[in-house]
Design a protein around this motif. Sequence first.
Motif, PDB file in Angstrom:
ATOM      1  N   ASP A  83       0.821  -1.213   0.000  1.00 24.78           N
ATOM      2  CA  ASP A  83       0.000   0.000   0.000  1.00 24.78           C
ATOM      3  C   ASP A  83       0.853   1.261   0.000  1.00 24.78           C
ATOM      4  OD1 ASP A  83      -2.232  -1.557  -0.023  1.00 24.78           O
ATOM      5  OD2 ASP A  83      -2.689  -1.322   2.111  1.00 24.78           O
ATOM      6  N   THR A  84       1.901   1.265   0.802  1.00 25.50           N
ATOM      7  CA  THR A  84       2.744   2.462   0.845  1.00 25.50           C
ATOM      8  C   THR A  84       3.500   2.648  -0.459  1.00 25.50           C
ATOM      9  OG1 THR A  84       4.484   1.166   1.974  1.00 25.50           O
ATOM     10  CG2 THR A  84       3.007   2.459   3.357  1.00 25.50           C
ATOM     11  N   ARG A  86       2.458   1.700  -3.386  1.00 27.02           N
ATOM     12  CA  ARG A  86       1.492   2.179  -4.387  1.00 27.02           C
ATOM     13  C   ARG A  86       1.205   3.660  -4.194  1.00 27.02           C
ATOM     14  NH1 ARG A  86      -1.736  -1.654  -3.878  1.00 27.02           N
ATOM     15  NH2 ARG A  86      -3.130  -0.798  -2.309  1.00 27.02           N
TER      16      ARG A  86
END
Length: 322
Positions: A83-84, A86
């Motif tokens: 997530d980070t 992305r």
Amino acid sequence: MDLEVRHLRVLCTIAEAGSLTRAAASLGMTQPGLSAQLRRIEAMLGGVLFTRGQTGVVATPFGELVLDRARAVLPGIDGLMSDTARMVRRMSACDHVRVGSVGAPLLGQLVRSVKAVLPDAQVSTRCQHSPVTLLDELAADRLEAAVLGDHPEQRLPQRDGVVLRPVAVEPVFALLPSSHPLARREEVPLAALVDEDWAVPRPDGDRTSEYWWSVCATAGRRPYAPYEAEGRPLIELVRAGLAVSLCQATFVEVPGTAVRPLAGNPLWYRHVLAWHRDGPLARHGGDILRRVTAGYRDIRAAAPAYARWYARHPHSTGPGVS
């Protein structure tokens, strides 16, 4: 020495491989090097994690406890890293901006607006019939922004992380052959079109024709629509005098066609600008919205039928617009 995430990955790899030799090959290590690292991890945790035999290694009860915890922790860490990463890509990927559009006149305005706020970015475009398809591509990080459309009774669904901002709401107009008797009128009653043959967009992925028919039902019955087409083929059917249809108010008449407002403005279309909340355009969203909206006003002024209608209805914003 402190326990690290990489140590947990090593233990899970050994357990999955069932062999120090196979695990070492998977990890790109030598077998002696992996054995030495395993001993250090065991010393750190205070117990033996695997028993070694002729067929490979098997986790001890103590090792099973550690592996259970590792397998519970690692997916969360992997998700955090994914997530980070992305988000970092979204926030920094200003060198290539991907934008999309449905069949509406605002794609050029969106591209110009992106180039104005990010002059060094390469911009590519993608067009789709369905606004929901573009919305899904925005949510999946395959587009940075898009111009979409919906109707007051059929609003676009929400998607996590996607910002939707209305640009304008406009009436839907009639599209007629220029030789049609109704083309001589300033406005056309929808009921007068019900008995005509219609050309309509295909229904898959877009509920436009469904919206049209729901309103036409108030005129007594659903029109007969033998022609399914959109874009240039639809216009050619109308030009040939074979059908009538509806169009966006910004549509500019081409030879052989006539664009006329519908009396009472029973149908409406909403232009929507969308971008990803965490994307590279997020901090420019307000600026891009202002630029696209200004461009829309220019398009409205350049469409004769719409300009005439707007001069008579300068304060009309359509139903359900806040």
